[in-house]
Design a protein around this motif. Structure first.
Motif, mmCIF file in Angstrom:
data_model
loop_
_atom_site.group_PDB
_atom_site.id
_atom_site.type_symbol
_atom_site.label_atom_id
_atom_site.label_comp_id
_atom_site.label_asym_id
_atom_site.label_seq_id
_atom_site.Cartn_x
_atom_site.Cartn_y
_atom_site.Cartn_z
ATOM 1 N N ILE A 181 0.833 -1.204 0.000
ATOM 2 C CA ILE A 181 0.000 0.000 0.000
ATOM 3 C C ILE A 181 0.871 1.258 0.000
ATOM 4 O O ILE A 181 0.579 2.226 -0.715
ATOM 5 N N ILE A 182 1.981 1.223 0.751
ATOM 6 C CA ILE A 182 2.930 2.351 0.704
ATOM 7 C C ILE A 182 3.426 2.530 -0.736
ATOM 8 O O ILE A 182 3.505 3.649 -1.247
ATOM 9 N N ALA A 183 3.750 1.415 -1.396
ATOM 10 C CA ALA A 183 4.226 1.491 -2.776
ATOM 11 C C ALA A 183 3.151 2.088 -3.684
ATOM 12 O O ALA A 183 3.453 2.881 -4.581
ATOM 13 N N ILE A 209 0.709 4.195 -2.772
ATOM 14 C CA ILE A 209 0.587 5.629 -2.488
ATOM 15 C C ILE A 209 1.732 6.384 -3.161
ATOM 16 O O ILE A 209 1.539 7.419 -3.790
ATOM 17 N N ALA A 210 2.943 5.814 -3.028
ATOM 18 C CA ALA A 210 4.128 6.481 -3.578
ATOM 19 C C ALA A 210 4.063 6.572 -5.100
ATOM 20 O O ALA A 210 4.589 7.510 -5.694
ATOM 21 N N MET A 258 6.808 -4.956 -4.847
ATOM 22 C CA MET A 258 6.671 -3.511 -4.619
ATOM 23 C C MET A 258 7.122 -2.724 -5.833
ATOM 24 O O MET A 258 6.524 -1.717 -6.194
ATOM 25 N N ALA A 259 8.210 -3.196 -6.454
ATOM 26 C CA ALA A 259 8.687 -2.513 -7.661
ATOM 27 C C ALA A 259 7.677 -2.636 -8.797
ATOM 28 O O ALA A 259 7.622 -1.804 -9.692
ATOM 29 N N ILE A 263 0.191 1.321 9.897
ATOM 30 C CA ILE A 263 -0.276 2.554 9.273
ATOM 31 C C ILE A 263 -1.795 2.652 9.401
ATOM 32 O O ILE A 263 -2.418 3.533 8.849
ATOM 33 N N LEU A 320 2.911 7.506 4.672
ATOM 34 C CA LEU A 320 4.283 7.651 4.172
ATOM 35 C C LEU A 320 5.267 7.975 5.296
ATOM 36 O O LEU A 320 6.461 7.722 5.170
ATOM 37 N N ARG A 327 14.132 3.450 -0.113
ATOM 38 C CA ARG A 327 13.140 2.632 -0.794
ATOM 39 C C ARG A 327 11.955 3.481 -1.228
ATOM 40 O O ARG A 327 11.422 3.325 -2.325
ATOM 41 N N LEU A 328 11.566 4.396 -0.348
ATOM 42 C CA LEU A 328 10.442 5.269 -0.667
ATOM 43 C C LEU A 328 10.753 6.093 -1.910
ATOM 44 O O LEU A 328 9.901 6.238 -2.805
ATOM 45 N N LEU A 346 10.400 4.149 -4.961
ATOM 46 C CA LEU A 346 9.003 3.866 -5.303
ATOM 47 C C LEU A 346 8.355 5.083 -5.950
ATOM 48 O O LEU A 346 7.200 5.034 -6.365
ATOM 49 N N GLY A 347 9.079 6.200 -6.006
ATOM 50 C CA GLY A 347 8.568 7.370 -6.723
ATOM 51 C C GLY A 347 8.027 8.467 -5.835
ATOM 52 O O GLY A 347 7.357 9.370 -6.315
ATOM 53 N N SER A 348 8.307 8.407 -4.532
ATOM 54 C CA SER A 348 7.759 9.418 -3.638
ATOM 55 C C SER A 348 8.882 10.183 -2.948
ATOM 56 O O SER A 348 9.977 9.674 -2.774
#
Lengths: 252, 311
Positions: free
Chosen positions: A103-105, A107-108, A161-162, B3, B186, B196-197, B200-202
Protein backbone atom coordinates in the motif's frame (compact mmCIF):
# COMPACT_ATOMS: atom_id res chain seq x y z
CA UNK A 1 9.38 -5.95 -31.75
CA UNK A 2 8.91 -2.21 -32.27
CA UNK A 3 11.56 -0.21 -34.02
CA UNK A 4 12.35 2.23 -31.25
CA UNK A 5 14.12 0.65 -28.29
CA UNK A 6 12.68 1.22 -24.80
CA UNK A 7 15.98 1.85 -23.05
CA UNK A 8 19.13 3.14 -24.70
CA UNK A 9 22.39 3.88 -22.95
CA UNK A 10 25.12 5.55 -24.94
CA UNK A 11 28.75 5.53 -23.82
CA UNK A 12 27.93 5.41 -20.12
CA UNK A 13 30.91 5.87 -17.87
CA UNK A 14 31.31 6.05 -14.12
CA UNK A 15 34.51 6.71 -12.27
CA UNK A 16 35.04 7.08 -8.55
CA UNK A 17 38.13 9.21 -8.16
CA UNK A 18 40.69 7.40 -10.25
CA UNK A 19 38.81 4.10 -10.35
CA UNK A 20 36.72 3.51 -13.45
CA UNK A 21 33.79 1.32 -12.44
CA UNK A 22 32.08 1.35 -15.82
CA UNK A 23 33.26 2.47 -19.24
CA UNK A 24 31.56 2.87 -22.60
CA UNK A 25 28.39 1.01 -21.71
CA UNK A 26 26.17 1.25 -24.79
CA UNK A 27 23.14 -1.01 -24.92
CA UNK A 28 19.60 -0.88 -26.18
CA UNK A 29 16.70 -2.88 -24.83
CA UNK A 30 13.43 -3.34 -26.66
CA UNK A 31 10.04 -3.56 -25.01
CA UNK A 32 9.16 -7.05 -23.86
CA UNK A 33 12.71 -8.37 -23.69
CA UNK A 34 14.13 -10.28 -20.73
CA UNK A 35 17.81 -9.51 -20.51
CA UNK A 36 20.31 -11.10 -18.13
CA UNK A 37 23.38 -9.20 -17.00
CA UNK A 38 26.27 -11.42 -15.97
CA UNK A 39 29.78 -10.74 -14.80
CA UNK A 40 32.13 -11.35 -11.92
CA UNK A 41 31.97 -9.25 -8.76
CA UNK A 42 33.20 -5.74 -9.51
CA UNK A 43 32.50 -6.03 -13.24
CA UNK A 44 30.20 -2.99 -13.13
CA UNK A 45 26.77 -4.65 -13.17
CA UNK A 46 25.35 -2.91 -10.12
CA UNK A 47 27.06 0.35 -11.10
CA UNK A 48 25.18 0.10 -14.40
CA UNK A 49 21.85 -0.55 -12.67
CA UNK A 50 22.53 2.29 -10.22
CA UNK A 51 23.15 4.67 -13.10
CA UNK A 52 20.02 3.66 -14.99
CA UNK A 53 17.85 4.02 -11.88
CA UNK A 54 19.28 7.37 -10.89
CA UNK A 55 21.26 6.45 -7.77
CA UNK A 56 24.55 7.31 -9.48
CA UNK A 57 25.04 10.13 -11.98
CA UNK A 58 27.13 8.94 -14.94
CA UNK A 59 30.51 10.63 -15.38
CA UNK A 60 29.87 10.58 -19.12
CA UNK A 61 27.32 9.25 -21.59
CA UNK A 62 23.55 9.36 -21.69
CA UNK A 63 20.50 7.26 -20.85
CA UNK A 64 17.20 7.55 -22.64
CA UNK A 65 13.98 5.80 -21.83
CA UNK A 66 11.12 5.79 -24.34
CA UNK A 67 13.04 8.41 -26.30
CA UNK A 68 13.27 10.72 -23.29
CA UNK A 69 16.62 11.68 -21.84
CA UNK A 70 16.68 10.49 -18.21
CA UNK A 71 20.41 11.01 -17.58
CA UNK A 72 21.02 12.44 -14.13
CA UNK A 73 17.44 12.16 -12.89
CA UNK A 74 16.95 11.20 -9.23
CA UNK A 75 15.74 7.71 -8.24
CA UNK A 76 12.29 9.24 -7.64
CA UNK A 77 12.12 10.88 -11.05
CA UNK A 78 13.40 7.74 -12.75
CA UNK A 79 10.79 5.67 -10.93
CA UNK A 80 8.11 8.11 -12.05
CA UNK A 81 9.38 7.86 -15.62
CA UNK A 82 8.62 4.12 -15.48
CA UNK A 83 11.94 2.48 -14.53
CA UNK A 84 11.72 0.48 -11.29
CA UNK A 85 14.16 -1.75 -9.51
CA UNK A 86 14.53 -4.34 -6.80
CA UNK A 87 17.56 -4.81 -4.60
CA UNK A 88 20.13 -7.48 -3.88
CA UNK A 89 19.25 -7.17 -0.20
CA UNK A 90 15.48 -6.76 0.01
CA UNK A 91 14.57 -3.13 0.70
CA UNK A 92 11.25 -3.26 2.48
CA UNK A 93 9.53 -1.65 5.44
CA UNK A 94 10.22 -4.37 8.04
CA UNK A 95 7.86 -3.19 10.78
CA UNK A 96 4.86 -3.18 8.45
CA UNK A 97 2.86 -6.09 7.07
CA UNK A 98 3.29 -7.26 3.48
CA UNK A 99 0.00 -5.63 2.50
CA UNK A 100 1.01 -2.35 4.15
CA UNK A 101 4.31 -2.47 2.25
CA UNK A 102 2.40 -2.77 -1.02
CA UNK A 103 0.00 0.00 0.00
CA UNK A 104 2.93 2.35 0.70
CA UNK A 105 4.23 1.49 -2.78
CA UNK A 106 0.80 2.27 -4.25
CA UNK A 107 0.59 5.63 -2.49
CA UNK A 108 4.13 6.48 -3.58
CA UNK A 109 3.41 5.55 -7.18
CA UNK A 110 0.28 7.64 -7.51
CA UNK A 111 0.27 11.05 -9.12
CA UNK A 112 2.44 13.64 -7.48
CA UNK A 113 -0.15 14.77 -4.96
CA UNK A 114 0.16 15.35 -1.26
CA UNK A 115 -2.30 12.57 -0.43
CA UNK A 116 -3.88 14.27 2.56
CA UNK A 117 -7.46 13.69 1.52
CA UNK A 118 -7.58 9.98 0.70
CA UNK A 119 -7.29 7.42 3.52
CA UNK A 120 -4.22 5.19 3.09
CA UNK A 121 -6.26 2.01 3.45
CA UNK A 122 -8.92 3.02 0.96
CA UNK A 123 -10.67 -0.04 -0.42
CA UNK A 124 -9.42 0.26 -4.00
CA UNK A 125 -5.82 0.24 -2.77
CA UNK A 126 -6.38 -2.73 -0.46
CA UNK A 127 -8.03 -4.71 -3.24
CA UNK A 128 -5.34 -3.85 -5.78
CA UNK A 129 -2.69 -4.66 -3.18
CA UNK A 130 -4.21 -8.06 -2.41
CA UNK A 131 -4.47 -8.80 -6.14
CA UNK A 132 -0.82 -7.92 -6.62
CA UNK A 133 0.24 -10.11 -3.67
CA UNK A 134 -1.82 -12.95 -5.15
CA UNK A 135 -0.09 -12.51 -8.52
CA UNK A 136 3.23 -13.05 -6.77
CA UNK A 137 1.88 -15.92 -4.65
CA UNK A 138 2.22 -13.88 -1.46
CA UNK A 139 -1.43 -13.53 -0.44
CA UNK A 140 -0.96 -15.71 2.65
CA UNK A 141 1.70 -13.26 3.83
CA UNK A 142 -0.54 -10.19 3.57
CA UNK A 143 -1.03 -9.71 7.31
CA UNK A 144 2.43 -10.90 8.36
CA UNK A 145 4.99 -8.42 9.62
CA UNK A 146 7.66 -8.50 6.93
CA UNK A 147 10.76 -8.16 9.12
CA UNK A 148 10.28 -11.71 10.38
CA UNK A 149 9.68 -13.34 6.98
CA UNK A 150 12.32 -15.56 5.28
CA UNK A 151 14.82 -13.87 2.99
CA UNK A 152 13.29 -15.37 -0.17
CA UNK A 153 9.83 -14.06 0.65
CA UNK A 154 11.22 -10.62 1.46
CA UNK A 155 12.93 -10.54 -1.93
CA UNK A 156 9.71 -11.54 -3.67
CA UNK A 157 7.92 -8.75 -1.81
CA UNK A 158 10.67 -6.30 -2.80
CA UNK A 159 10.07 -7.19 -6.46
CA UNK A 160 6.29 -7.05 -6.01
CA UNK A 161 6.67 -3.51 -4.62
CA UNK A 162 8.69 -2.51 -7.66
CA UNK A 163 5.90 -3.97 -9.82
CA UNK A 164 3.18 -1.77 -8.31
CA UNK A 165 1.54 0.38 -11.01
CA UNK A 166 2.92 -1.96 -13.70
CA UNK A 167 6.07 -0.10 -14.75
CA UNK A 168 7.34 -0.69 -18.27
CA UNK A 169 10.81 -1.64 -17.13
CA UNK A 170 12.06 -3.44 -14.03
CA UNK A 171 15.69 -4.03 -13.11
CA UNK A 172 16.26 -6.90 -10.69
CA UNK A 173 19.56 -6.83 -8.83
CA UNK A 174 20.46 -10.48 -8.13
CA UNK A 175 16.90 -11.67 -7.50
CA UNK A 176 18.03 -15.15 -6.43
CA UNK A 177 20.99 -14.25 -4.22
CA UNK A 178 20.50 -15.40 -0.66
CA UNK A 179 17.96 -17.98 -1.78
CA UNK A 180 18.91 -21.65 -1.41
CA UNK A 181 20.06 -23.39 -4.62
CA UNK A 182 17.04 -25.66 -4.98
CA UNK A 183 14.64 -22.74 -4.55
CA UNK A 184 16.21 -20.42 -7.11
CA UNK A 185 14.19 -21.63 -10.08
CA UNK A 186 10.83 -21.58 -8.30
CA UNK A 187 11.71 -18.16 -6.91
CA UNK A 188 12.39 -16.86 -10.45
CA UNK A 189 9.22 -18.51 -11.75
CA UNK A 190 7.21 -16.78 -9.06
CA UNK A 191 8.51 -13.33 -10.00
CA UNK A 192 9.14 -13.48 -13.75
CA UNK A 193 5.70 -14.85 -14.63
CA UNK A 194 3.74 -12.05 -12.91
CA UNK A 195 6.06 -9.41 -14.39
CA UNK A 196 5.70 -10.88 -17.87
CA UNK A 197 1.93 -11.17 -17.53
CA UNK A 198 1.91 -7.35 -17.33
CA UNK A 199 4.33 -7.07 -20.28
CA UNK A 200 7.18 -5.60 -18.25
CA UNK A 201 10.61 -5.44 -19.80
CA UNK A 202 13.01 -7.09 -17.37
CA UNK A 203 16.74 -6.72 -16.85
CA UNK A 204 18.20 -8.97 -14.19
CA UNK A 205 21.66 -9.43 -12.73
CA UNK A 206 22.38 -13.11 -12.16
CA UNK A 207 25.31 -15.33 -11.25
CA UNK A 208 23.57 -18.68 -11.76
CA UNK A 209 23.90 -19.69 -15.42
CA UNK A 210 21.05 -22.22 -15.14
CA UNK A 211 18.77 -19.34 -14.25
CA UNK A 212 20.16 -17.22 -17.10
CA UNK A 213 19.64 -20.02 -19.62
CA UNK A 214 16.12 -20.64 -18.43
CA UNK A 215 14.77 -17.11 -18.16
CA UNK A 216 16.75 -14.74 -20.40
CA UNK A 217 16.18 -13.96 -24.10
CA UNK A 218 19.50 -12.21 -24.29
CA UNK A 219 22.64 -11.88 -22.17
CA UNK A 220 25.02 -9.00 -21.62
CA UNK A 221 28.34 -10.02 -20.11
CA UNK A 222 30.29 -7.39 -18.16
CA UNK A 223 34.00 -7.58 -17.58
CA UNK A 224 36.08 -4.99 -15.73
CA UNK A 225 33.58 -2.22 -16.31
CA UNK A 226 32.97 -2.82 -20.00
CA UNK A 227 30.65 -4.96 -22.06
CA UNK A 228 32.41 -8.12 -23.17
CA UNK A 229 29.59 -9.39 -25.35
CA UNK A 230 25.89 -8.70 -25.86
CA UNK A 231 24.03 -11.42 -27.73
CA UNK A 232 21.66 -14.39 -27.55
CA UNK A 233 21.86 -16.75 -24.58
CA UNK A 234 23.60 -19.64 -26.35
CA UNK A 235 26.09 -17.43 -28.12
CA UNK A 236 27.11 -15.65 -24.91
CA UNK A 237 27.25 -18.69 -22.67
CA UNK A 238 29.40 -20.58 -25.19
CA UNK A 239 31.70 -17.66 -25.91
CA UNK A 240 35.30 -18.50 -25.10
CA UNK A 241 36.03 -15.18 -23.36
CA UNK A 242 32.85 -15.37 -21.31
CA UNK A 243 33.73 -18.89 -20.27
CA UNK A 244 37.18 -17.79 -19.28
CA UNK A 245 36.51 -14.42 -17.59
CA UNK A 246 32.93 -14.55 -16.39
CA UNK A 247 31.87 -18.10 -15.80
CA UNK A 248 35.39 -19.06 -14.90
CA UNK A 249 35.01 -22.76 -15.53
CA UNK A 250 32.47 -23.14 -12.73
CA UNK A 251 29.80 -23.70 -15.34
CA UNK A 252 30.70 -26.85 -17.18
CA UNK B 1 3.92 -0.20 14.17
CA UNK B 2 1.10 0.06 11.75
CA UNK B 3 -0.28 2.55 9.27
CA UNK B 4 -3.84 1.63 10.21
CA UNK B 5 -5.44 4.69 11.80
CA UNK B 6 -8.82 4.20 10.16
CA UNK B 7 -10.51 3.62 13.52
CA UNK B 8 -8.68 6.27 15.51
CA UNK B 9 -11.68 8.61 15.19
CA UNK B 10 -13.35 6.36 17.75
CA UNK B 11 -10.64 7.25 20.25
CA UNK B 12 -11.16 10.92 19.46
CA UNK B 13 -14.89 10.44 20.06
CA UNK B 14 -14.04 8.87 23.41
CA UNK B 15 -11.83 11.84 24.22
CA UNK B 16 -14.75 14.16 23.40
CA UNK B 17 -17.01 12.29 25.85
CA UNK B 18 -14.32 12.35 28.56
CA UNK B 19 -13.73 16.07 28.12
CA UNK B 20 -17.46 16.78 28.24
CA UNK B 21 -17.76 14.83 31.49
CA UNK B 22 -14.65 16.57 32.84
CA UNK B 23 -16.54 19.88 32.71
CA UNK B 24 -17.92 18.91 36.13
CA UNK B 25 -14.55 18.21 37.73
CA UNK B 26 -13.41 20.39 40.66
CA UNK B 27 -12.15 23.63 39.20
CA UNK B 28 -8.49 23.14 40.23
CA UNK B 29 -8.41 19.75 38.56
CA UNK B 30 -10.24 21.00 35.49
CA UNK B 31 -7.76 23.84 35.17
CA UNK B 32 -4.93 21.32 35.38
CA UNK B 33 -6.64 19.36 32.61
CA UNK B 34 -7.12 22.49 30.51
CA UNK B 35 -3.44 23.46 30.60
CA UNK B 36 -2.47 19.83 30.02
CA UNK B 37 -4.69 19.73 26.92
CA UNK B 38 -2.92 22.79 25.54
CA UNK B 39 0.50 21.24 26.18
CA UNK B 40 -0.78 17.90 24.94
CA UNK B 41 -1.33 19.41 21.49
CA UNK B 42 2.37 20.30 21.32
CA UNK B 43 3.28 16.75 22.40
CA UNK B 44 0.96 15.59 19.62
CA UNK B 45 3.00 17.71 17.20
CA UNK B 46 6.14 15.98 18.47
CA UNK B 47 4.49 12.57 18.18
CA UNK B 48 3.49 12.85 14.52
CA UNK B 49 7.06 13.81 13.64
CA UNK B 50 8.28 10.81 15.63
CA UNK B 51 6.22 8.64 13.29
CA UNK B 52 8.65 9.76 10.58
CA UNK B 53 11.56 8.90 12.89
CA UNK B 54 12.24 12.57 13.66
CA UNK B 55 12.58 13.93 17.17
CA UNK B 56 11.90 17.65 17.39
CA UNK B 57 13.76 19.07 20.35
CA UNK B 58 12.45 22.52 19.57
CA UNK B 59 8.70 22.14 19.36
CA UNK B 60 8.54 24.86 22.04
CA UNK B 61 9.23 27.26 19.16
CA UNK B 62 5.66 26.93 17.91
CA UNK B 63 4.22 26.68 21.41
CA UNK B 64 5.86 30.05 22.05
CA UNK B 65 4.87 31.57 18.70
CA UNK B 66 1.25 30.57 19.29
CA UNK B 67 1.30 31.94 22.83
CA UNK B 68 2.97 35.22 21.89
CA UNK B 69 0.68 35.71 18.89
CA UNK B 70 -2.30 35.62 21.27
CA UNK B 71 -0.49 37.70 23.89
CA UNK B 72 0.70 40.41 21.49
CA UNK B 73 -2.70 40.77 19.84
CA UNK B 74 -4.66 40.80 23.10
CA UNK B 75 -2.27 42.84 25.26
CA UNK B 76 -0.54 45.12 22.76
CA UNK B 77 -2.87 45.43 19.75
CA UNK B 78 -6.16 45.35 21.64
CA UNK B 79 -7.58 42.45 19.62
CA UNK B 80 -8.97 40.00 22.16
CA UNK B 81 -11.49 38.13 20.03
CA UNK B 82 -10.84 34.40 20.67
CA UNK B 83 -11.43 33.25 17.09
CA UNK B 84 -9.12 35.92 15.69
CA UNK B 85 -6.24 35.49 18.12
CA UNK B 86 -6.33 31.70 17.81
CA UNK B 87 -6.43 31.90 14.02
CA UNK B 88 -3.50 34.32 14.12
CA UNK B 89 -1.55 31.93 16.37
CA UNK B 90 -2.04 28.99 14.01
CA UNK B 91 -1.37 31.03 10.88
CA UNK B 92 1.85 32.57 12.22
CA UNK B 93 3.09 29.11 13.26
CA UNK B 94 2.31 27.72 9.82
CA UNK B 95 4.01 30.63 8.05
CA UNK B 96 7.21 30.20 10.08
CA UNK B 97 7.11 26.43 9.48
CA UNK B 98 6.63 26.94 5.75
CA UNK B 99 9.76 29.10 5.74
CA UNK B 100 11.90 26.82 7.95
CA UNK B 101 10.54 23.56 6.53
CA UNK B 102 12.57 23.40 3.29
CA UNK B 103 15.78 23.64 5.33
CA UNK B 104 14.82 21.32 8.18
CA UNK B 105 13.27 18.65 5.93
CA UNK B 106 16.77 17.95 4.58
CA UNK B 107 17.99 16.73 7.96
CA UNK B 108 17.40 13.55 9.94
CA UNK B 109 18.17 12.04 13.33
CA UNK B 110 20.39 14.08 15.67
CA UNK B 111 20.87 16.81 13.06
CA UNK B 112 17.13 17.43 12.82
CA UNK B 113 16.84 17.37 16.62
CA UNK B 114 19.68 19.86 17.09
CA UNK B 115 18.51 22.20 14.33
CA UNK B 116 14.96 22.36 15.68
CA UNK B 117 16.45 23.04 19.09
CA UNK B 118 18.74 25.75 17.71
CA UNK B 119 15.88 27.57 15.97
CA UNK B 120 13.72 27.55 19.10
CA UNK B 121 16.64 28.84 21.18
CA UNK B 122 17.04 31.76 18.76
CA UNK B 123 13.48 32.82 19.54
CA UNK B 124 14.12 32.26 23.25
CA UNK B 125 17.19 34.46 23.07
CA UNK B 126 15.36 37.21 21.20
CA UNK B 127 12.47 37.26 23.67
CA UNK B 128 14.77 37.30 26.70
CA UNK B 129 16.44 40.41 25.24
CA UNK B 130 13.15 42.12 24.37
CA UNK B 131 12.62 44.50 27.29
CA UNK B 132 9.36 45.85 25.84
CA UNK B 133 7.94 42.32 26.03
CA UNK B 134 8.98 41.88 29.66
CA UNK B 135 12.19 39.95 28.96
CA UNK B 136 12.29 36.74 31.04
CA UNK B 137 9.13 37.72 32.94
CA UNK B 138 6.99 37.83 29.83
CA UNK B 139 3.69 39.66 30.16
CA UNK B 140 0.08 39.06 31.11
CA UNK B 141 -2.57 38.30 28.52
CA UNK B 142 -5.97 39.93 29.04
CA UNK B 143 -9.03 37.64 28.90
CA UNK B 144 -10.33 36.88 25.43
CA UNK B 145 -13.82 37.72 24.20
CA UNK B 146 -16.23 35.38 22.46
CA UNK B 147 -17.69 37.14 19.42
CA UNK B 148 -17.47 40.40 21.33
CA UNK B 149 -18.83 38.96 24.57
CA UNK B 150 -16.60 39.09 27.62
CA UNK B 151 -17.74 36.51 30.22
CA UNK B 152 -17.86 37.60 33.87
CA UNK B 153 -14.76 36.87 35.94
CA UNK B 154 -16.17 33.76 37.66
CA UNK B 155 -17.50 32.26 34.38
CA UNK B 156 -14.30 32.75 32.35
CA UNK B 157 -12.91 29.39 33.43
CA UNK B 158 -16.00 27.63 32.08
CA UNK B 159 -15.81 29.44 28.75
CA UNK B 160 -12.13 28.88 28.15
CA UNK B 161 -12.40 25.24 29.21
CA UNK B 162 -15.16 24.63 26.67
CA UNK B 163 -13.16 26.48 24.00
CA UNK B 164 -10.05 24.42 24.78
CA UNK B 165 -11.88 21.09 24.89
CA UNK B 166 -13.65 21.80 21.60
CA UNK B 167 -10.52 22.83 19.75
CA UNK B 168 -8.48 19.94 21.17
CA UNK B 169 -11.09 17.44 19.99
CA UNK B 170 -11.19 19.05 16.54
CA UNK B 171 -7.38 19.09 16.33
CA UNK B 172 -7.12 15.44 17.42
CA UNK B 173 -9.76 14.50 14.88
CA UNK B 174 -7.91 16.25 12.06
CA UNK B 175 -4.59 14.71 13.10
CA UNK B 176 -6.21 11.26 13.21
CA UNK B 177 -7.49 11.90 9.69
CA UNK B 178 -3.99 12.92 8.62
CA UNK B 179 -2.41 9.81 10.16
CA UNK B 180 -4.98 7.66 8.38
CA UNK B 181 -4.31 9.38 5.04
CA UNK B 182 -1.82 8.46 2.35
CA UNK B 183 0.50 11.25 3.46
CA UNK B 184 0.30 9.93 7.03
CA UNK B 185 1.16 6.40 5.94
CA UNK B 186 4.28 7.65 4.17
CA UNK B 187 5.66 8.86 7.54
CA UNK B 188 6.20 5.26 8.58
CA UNK B 189 8.01 4.63 5.29
CA UNK B 190 10.29 7.63 5.89
CA UNK B 191 11.15 6.26 9.33
CA UNK B 192 11.90 2.76 8.11
CA UNK B 193 13.48 3.00 4.67
CA UNK B 194 13.72 6.39 3.06
CA UNK B 195 15.73 5.27 0.05
CA UNK B 196 13.14 2.63 -0.79
CA UNK B 197 10.44 5.27 -0.67
CA UNK B 198 12.37 7.38 -3.19
CA UNK B 199 12.76 4.36 -5.48
CA UNK B 200 9.00 3.87 -5.30
CA UNK B 201 8.57 7.37 -6.72
CA UNK B 202 7.76 9.42 -3.64
CA UNK B 203 9.60 12.25 -1.95
CA UNK B 204 10.66 11.69 1.65
CA UNK B 205 11.47 15.37 2.01
CA UNK B 206 7.98 16.34 0.95
CA UNK B 207 6.51 13.95 3.53
CA UNK B 208 8.75 15.48 6.22
CA UNK B 209 7.87 19.02 5.14
CA UNK B 210 4.17 18.26 5.42
CA UNK B 211 4.44 16.70 8.87
CA UNK B 212 6.63 19.56 10.04
CA UNK B 213 4.06 22.17 9.00
CA UNK B 214 1.13 20.22 10.45
CA UNK B 215 3.02 19.75 13.72
CA UNK B 216 3.69 23.49 13.81
CA UNK B 217 0.00 24.27 13.31
CA UNK B 218 -1.15 22.01 16.13
CA UNK B 219 1.64 23.22 18.43
CA UNK B 220 0.80 26.86 17.71
CA UNK B 221 -2.80 26.09 18.65
CA UNK B 222 -1.52 24.53 21.87
CA UNK B 223 0.48 27.66 22.65
CA UNK B 224 -2.55 29.87 21.99
CA UNK B 225 -4.75 27.80 24.29
CA UNK B 226 -2.07 27.82 26.99
CA UNK B 227 -1.84 31.62 26.82
CA UNK B 228 -5.62 31.90 27.07
CA UNK B 229 -5.80 29.42 29.97
CA UNK B 230 -3.04 30.90 32.09
CA UNK B 231 -3.35 34.54 31.01
CA UNK B 232 0.41 34.81 30.76
CA UNK B 233 3.23 34.20 28.28
CA UNK B 234 6.98 34.19 28.84
CA UNK B 235 10.09 33.12 26.88
CA UNK B 236 10.26 29.87 28.86
CA UNK B 237 7.72 28.54 26.35
CA UNK B 238 10.52 28.38 23.75
CA UNK B 239 13.22 27.13 26.08
CA UNK B 240 14.70 23.71 25.40
CA UNK B 241 13.55 22.38 28.79
CA UNK B 242 9.95 23.01 27.74
CA UNK B 243 10.56 21.28 24.39
CA UNK B 244 12.21 18.39 26.21
CA UNK B 245 9.05 17.96 28.27
CA UNK B 246 6.99 17.58 25.09
CA UNK B 247 9.40 14.95 23.77
CA UNK B 248 9.12 13.08 27.05
CA UNK B 249 5.35 13.07 26.93
CA UNK B 250 5.34 11.89 23.33
CA UNK B 251 7.71 9.03 24.20
CA UNK B 252 5.78 8.14 27.31
CA UNK B 253 2.36 8.24 25.69
CA UNK B 254 3.20 6.33 22.54
CA UNK B 255 2.46 6.81 18.86
CA UNK B 256 -0.56 4.59 18.46
CA UNK B 257 -3.31 7.20 18.61
CA UNK B 258 -3.82 10.92 18.10
CA UNK B 259 -5.23 11.17 21.62
CA UNK B 260 -2.31 9.40 23.33
CA UNK B 261 -0.06 12.48 23.79
CA UNK B 262 -2.99 14.58 25.00
CA UNK B 263 -4.00 12.06 27.66
CA UNK B 264 -0.34 11.37 28.42
CA UNK B 265 0.29 15.02 29.17
CA UNK B 266 -2.61 15.09 31.64
CA UNK B 267 -1.41 11.91 33.37
CA UNK B 268 2.06 13.36 33.69
CA UNK B 269 0.66 16.58 35.17
CA UNK B 270 -1.33 14.54 37.68
CA UNK B 271 1.75 12.57 38.71
CA UNK B 272 3.71 15.79 38.99
CA UNK B 273 1.02 17.44 41.13
CA UNK B 274 0.72 14.53 43.54
CA UNK B 275 4.47 13.95 43.65
CA UNK B 276 4.91 17.60 44.60
CA UNK B 277 2.31 17.14 47.31
CA UNK B 278 3.85 13.96 48.76
CA UNK B 279 7.50 14.91 48.48
CA UNK B 280 8.01 18.66 47.96
CA UNK B 281 11.77 18.21 47.87
CA UNK B 282 12.01 14.99 45.89
CA UNK B 283 9.13 15.17 43.43
CA UNK B 284 11.48 15.00 40.47
CA UNK B 285 12.70 11.66 41.81
CA UNK B 286 9.16 10.28 41.71
CA UNK B 287 8.56 11.69 38.24
CA UNK B 288 11.86 10.24 37.01
CA UNK B 289 11.05 6.84 38.49
CA UNK B 290 7.66 6.81 36.74
CA UNK B 291 9.26 7.71 33.42
CA UNK B 292 11.95 5.07 33.82
CA UNK B 293 9.35 2.44 34.65
CA UNK B 294 7.25 3.29 31.60
CA UNK B 295 10.23 3.27 29.25
CA UNK B 296 11.53 -0.04 30.61
CA UNK B 297 8.21 -1.84 30.82
CA UNK B 298 6.38 -0.27 27.87
CA UNK B 299 8.92 0.68 25.21
CA UNK B 300 6.09 1.60 22.82
CA UNK B 301 4.54 3.93 25.39
CA UNK B 302 1.43 3.85 27.52
CA UNK B 303 -0.83 3.58 24.49
CA UNK B 304 0.48 0.04 23.87
CA UNK B 305 -1.62 -0.98 26.90
CA UNK B 306 -4.72 0.09 24.99
CA UNK B 307 -3.57 -1.71 21.83
CA UNK B 308 -2.91 -4.89 23.81
CA UNK B 309 -6.25 -4.84 25.59
CA UNK B 310 -8.65 -7.62 24.50
CA UNK B 311 -11.04 -6.40 21.84
Amino acid sequence: MTNQPLLVTDGLEKSFGGVVAARDISISVHAGETVAIIGANGAGKTTFVNMVTGYLTPSAGSISFRGRDITGLSPRQTARAGVRRSFQIAQIFPKLTALENIIIAEIAAEKESVGLTTPSLVRSRVEAGMALLARFGLESMAQRRTGTLPQGVRKQLDIAMAAVSNPEMILLDEPTSGVSADEKISMMDSVIAPLKSEKATVLFIEHDMDIVRRFADRVIAFYEGTILIDDGVDVVLNDAKVREFVIGGVYA
Amino acid sequence: MTIDFTKDWRNVALLAVLLAAAFFLPSWLRFLLQTALAGGLVALGVMIQMRAGLVSFGQGLYYCIGGYAVGLLAAKAGVAEATLVIAAAVISSVVIALILGPLLSRYREIFFAMLTLAVSMILYGLLVKAATLGSTDGFNVPPVTFFGFLPAQEARGDWTYVLTALLVVVACFLIARYLASGAGALLEAVAENELRLEYLGSSARQAVYIVYVIAAAVSGLGGALAAIATGHVDPEMANWTTSGGFVFVALLAGRGSAIAPVLGFFLLELVRTYALDIAPNAWQLILGAVMLAVILLLPDGLWSLVRRAPK
